[in-house]
Design a protein around this motif. Sequence first.
Motif, PDB file in Angstrom:
ATOM      1  N   LEU A 211       0.827  -1.213   0.000  1.00 16.36           N
ATOM      2  CA  LEU A 211       0.000   0.000   0.000  1.00 16.36           C
ATOM      3  C   LEU A 211       0.857   1.256   0.000  1.00 16.36           C
ATOM      4  CD1 LEU A 211      -2.757  -0.919   2.619  1.00 16.36           C
ATOM      5  CD2 LEU A 211      -2.763  -1.238   0.134  1.00 16.36           C
ATOM      6  N   GLY A 212       2.105   1.124   0.381  1.00 14.88           N
ATOM      7  CA  GLY A 212       2.984   2.286   0.455  1.00 14.88           C
ATOM      8  C   GLY A 212       4.393   1.820   0.754  1.00 14.88           C
ATOM      9  N   HIS A 213       5.147   2.642   1.489  1.00 12.54           N
ATOM     10  CA  HIS A 213       6.540   2.303   1.721  1.00 12.54           C
ATOM     11  C   HIS A 213       6.750   1.385   2.913  1.00 12.54           C
ATOM     12  CE1 HIS A 213       8.182   5.897  -0.785  1.00 12.54           C
ATOM     13  NE2 HIS A 213       7.764   4.895  -1.524  1.00 12.54           N
ATOM     14  N   GLY A 214       5.740   1.174   3.700  1.00 13.79           N
ATOM     15  CA  GLY A 214       5.876   0.318   4.875  1.00 13.79           C
ATOM     16  C   GLY A 214       5.828  -1.153   4.520  1.00 13.79           C
ATOM     17  N   PRO A 215       5.587  -1.985   5.513  1.00  9.89           N
ATOM     18  CA  PRO A 215       5.509  -3.426   5.285  1.00  9.89           C
ATOM     19  C   PRO A 215       4.319  -3.795   4.416  1.00  9.89           C
ATOM     20  CG  PRO A 215       4.806  -2.869   7.504  1.00  9.89           C
ATOM     21  CD  PRO A 215       5.370  -1.633   6.920  1.00  9.89           C
ATOM     22  N   ALA A 216       4.408  -4.923   3.744  1.00  6.72           N
ATOM     23  CA  ALA A 216       3.309  -5.402   2.915  1.00  6.72           C
ATOM     24  C   ALA A 216       2.179  -5.886   3.803  1.00  6.72           C
ATOM     25  CB  ALA A 216       3.792  -6.534   2.018  1.00  6.72           C
ATOM     26  N   ILE A 217       0.964  -5.826   3.304  1.00  9.90           N
ATOM     27  CA  ILE A 217      -0.168  -6.394   4.020  1.00  9.90           C
ATOM     28  C   ILE A 217      -0.660  -7.594   3.214  1.00  9.90           C
ATOM     29  CG2 ILE A 217      -0.808  -4.216   5.089  1.00  9.90           C
ATOM     30  CD1 ILE A 217      -3.122  -5.308   2.487  1.00  9.90           C
ATOM     31  N   VAL A 218      -1.423  -8.455   3.869  1.00  7.61           N
ATOM     32  CA  VAL A 218      -1.875  -9.653   3.165  1.00  7.61           C
ATOM     33  C   VAL A 218      -3.394  -9.718   3.090  1.00  7.61           C
ATOM     34  CG1 VAL A 218       0.165 -10.951   3.848  1.00  7.61           C
ATOM     35  CG2 VAL A 218      -1.927 -11.142   5.202  1.00  7.61           C
ATOM     36  N   HIS A 219      -3.856 -10.406   2.073  1.00 10.95           N
ATOM     37  CA  HIS A 219      -5.279 -10.613   1.837  1.00 10.95           C
ATOM     38  C   HIS A 219      -5.499 -12.064   1.481  1.00 10.95           C
ATOM     39  CE1 HIS A 219      -7.662  -7.034   1.927  1.00 10.95           C
ATOM     40  NE2 HIS A 219      -6.768  -6.334   1.287  1.00 10.95           N
ATOM     41  N   LEU A 220      -6.527 -12.659   2.010  1.00 17.62           N
ATOM     42  CA  LEU A 220      -6.931 -13.963   1.505  1.00 17.62           C
ATOM     43  C   LEU A 220      -7.378 -13.783   0.064  1.00 17.62           C
ATOM     44  CD1 LEU A 220      -8.946 -15.423   4.518  1.00 17.62           C
ATOM     45  CD2 LEU A 220      -6.570 -15.802   3.875  1.00 17.62           C
ATOM     46  N   SER A 221      -7.036 -14.727  -0.769  1.00 14.49           N
ATOM     47  CA  SER A 221      -7.391 -14.616  -2.183  1.00 14.49           C
ATOM     48  C   SER A 221      -8.893 -14.436  -2.348  1.00 14.49           C
ATOM     49  CB  SER A 221      -6.955 -15.865  -2.936  1.00 14.49           C
ATOM     50  OG  SER A 221      -5.568 -16.041  -2.791  1.00 14.49           O
ATOM     51  N   ALA A 222      -9.640 -15.117  -1.517  1.00 16.59           N
ATOM     52  CA  ALA A 222     -11.095 -15.042  -1.616  1.00 16.59           C
ATOM     53  C   ALA A 222     -11.588 -13.621  -1.381  1.00 16.59           C
ATOM     54  CB  ALA A 222     -11.730 -15.982  -0.594  1.00 16.59           C
ATOM     55  N   GLU A 223     -10.756 -12.802  -0.720  1.00 20.11           N
ATOM     56  CA  GLU A 223     -11.188 -11.442  -0.393  1.00 20.11           C
ATOM     57  C   GLU A 223     -10.569 -10.383  -1.295  1.00 20.11           C
ATOM     58  OE1 GLU A 223     -10.201 -11.096   3.704  1.00 20.11           O
ATOM     59  OE2 GLU A 223     -11.946 -12.239   4.369  1.00 20.11           O
ATOM     60  N   ILE A 224      -9.765 -10.840  -2.258  1.00 17.93           N
ATOM     61  CA  ILE A 224      -9.220  -9.845  -3.176  1.00 17.93           C
ATOM     62  C   ILE A 224     -10.210  -9.614  -4.293  1.00 17.93           C
ATOM     63  CG2 ILE A 224      -7.356  -9.132  -4.686  1.00 17.93           C
ATOM     64  CD1 ILE A 224      -5.426 -10.267  -3.051  1.00 17.93           C
ATOM     65  N   ASN A 225     -11.275  -8.962  -3.942  1.00 16.69           N
ATOM     66  CA  ASN A 225     -12.237  -8.552  -4.940  1.00 16.69           C
ATOM     67  C   ASN A 225     -12.234  -7.023  -5.002  1.00 16.69           C
ATOM     68  OD1 ASN A 225     -13.130  -8.195  -2.412  1.00 16.69           O
ATOM     69  ND2 ASN A 225     -15.084  -9.248  -2.672  1.00 16.69           N
ATOM     70  N   HIS A 226     -11.100  -6.470  -4.612  1.00 15.44           N
ATOM     71  CA  HIS A 226     -11.010  -5.007  -4.628  1.00 15.44           C
ATOM     72  C   HIS A 226      -9.581  -4.537  -4.887  1.00 15.44           C
ATOM     73  CE1 HIS A 226     -10.183  -6.181  -0.439  1.00 15.44           C
ATOM     74  NE2 HIS A 226      -9.319  -5.198  -0.467  1.00 15.44           N
ATOM     75  N   GLN A 227      -9.499  -3.334  -5.377  1.00 13.52           N
ATOM     76  CA  GLN A 227      -8.225  -2.632  -5.505  1.00 13.52           C
ATOM     77  C   GLN A 227      -8.057  -1.738  -4.291  1.00 13.52           C
ATOM     78  OE1 GLN A 227      -6.997  -4.290  -8.637  1.00 13.52           O
ATOM     79  NE2 GLN A 227      -5.892  -2.431  -8.194  1.00 13.52           N
ATOM     80  N   HIS A 228      -6.832  -1.227  -4.100  1.00 18.14           N
ATOM     81  CA  HIS A 228      -6.601  -0.279  -3.019  1.00 18.14           C
ATOM     82  C   HIS A 228      -6.230   1.071  -3.601  1.00 18.14           C
ATOM     83  CE1 HIS A 228      -5.885  -4.255  -1.174  1.00 18.14           C
ATOM     84  NE2 HIS A 228      -6.513  -3.718  -0.150  1.00 18.14           N
ATOM     85  N   LEU A 229      -6.984   2.072  -3.192  1.00 16.21           N
ATOM     86  CA  LEU A 229      -6.694   3.444  -3.578  1.00 16.21           C
ATOM     87  C   LEU A 229      -6.141   4.151  -2.346  1.00 16.21           C
ATOM     88  CD1 LEU A 229      -6.890   5.775  -5.609  1.00 16.21           C
ATOM     89  CD2 LEU A 229      -9.263   6.108  -4.892  1.00 16.21           C
ATOM     90  N   VAL A 230      -4.930   4.695  -2.455  1.00 12.71           N
ATOM     91  CA  VAL A 230      -4.257   5.257  -1.286  1.00 12.71           C
ATOM     92  C   VAL A 230      -3.903   6.719  -1.526  1.00 12.71           C
ATOM     93  CG1 VAL A 230      -2.169   5.148   0.144  1.00 12.71           C
ATOM     94  CG2 VAL A 230      -3.283   3.045  -0.596  1.00 12.71           C
TER      95      VAL A 230
END
Lengths: 143, 143
Positions: free
Chosen positions: A76-95
């Motif tokens: 999402l930015g310069h920090g650590p990565a975040i994780v998503h269950l594949s089943a829940e990746i039905n969205h993009q991230h706008l930051v």
Amino acid sequence: MDAEGLVRGLRSEGMRVTAARRAICAVLAAGHGEHLDATEIRRRAEQGSAINIDQSTIYRTIDVLERLGVLHHVHLGHGPAIVHLSAEINHQHLVCEHCGKTVDIPVDEVTEAFETLALRHSFASVHGSHFAIVGTCHECATS
Amino acid sequence: MDAEGLVRGLRSEGMRVTAARRAICAVLAAGHGEHLDATEIRRRAEQGSAINIDQSTIYRTIDVLERLGVLHHVHLGHGPAIVHLSAEINHQHLVCEHCGKTVDIPVDEVTEAFETLALRHSFASVHGSHFAIVGTCHECATS
DNA sequence: CTCGATGCAAAGGTTTTGCACCAGG
DNA sequence: CCTGGTGCAAAACCTTTGCATCGAG
């Protein structure tokens, strides 16, 4: 997918189901829509299981689950990565690049554009979910 | 923008023009459309100027130029960030997550989609150029 | 002369890896 | 058992920072 589903996924691939992995899967399954990074996953997994779990085990387990295809990590930015269950990746991230505010965007708002990109540039597919899309939110623009 | 333009930008803001900065600006100006990271900028700047330039000076100079608005850094993947002169950021980056192949996409192929996103999610603007858009290229999909 | 810029060295933050030991199947 | 997983410690990797010195203006 619930924690049991994740655990079953591990077992079905011949991978071992350990206390640490069970705890991590439970955290992932419980974190519906939350943006969990490795440190937070560790904190919750240790708390929920009352056992000691090393940070490297978190990364190794994320890695395994990613290879199974049930998990993805997102920047999402310069920090650590975040994780998503594949089943829940039905969205993009706008930051917002100024304040870090993050908005989840339904995929169907971008699929058309992405399909066009794929077609024009001979990509088999474009999902675009590995990185956030960056912009400036209203509050940051007016202040 | 050429190297002299960058140097003039520094001077006009009251910043000092040093040998290191001159060398770095020359590299940036010469690297039309290339994806240069800090290490490569350093290598070329040292070679082109025959002086010793520390990596931290590279980062500090990138930082200054970014604050002047003439430069931006972009993340194409998990490696180091690459930089682009602002004048040359008229494209998005489409990257294959398997082989790393990168395609430059004219902005107008995505501006409409981004404007819609901004409108719907109360963002003042969405440029999306800080991170690459990820997909799978044709070759990687068929192999 | 003064303050900003530099090199050097060290630290910071995230993630990866080597290794000996432990435990799941 | 035997292989794969774990904790621990250390390294890898990119980037930032503290500090004494140097040099642009």
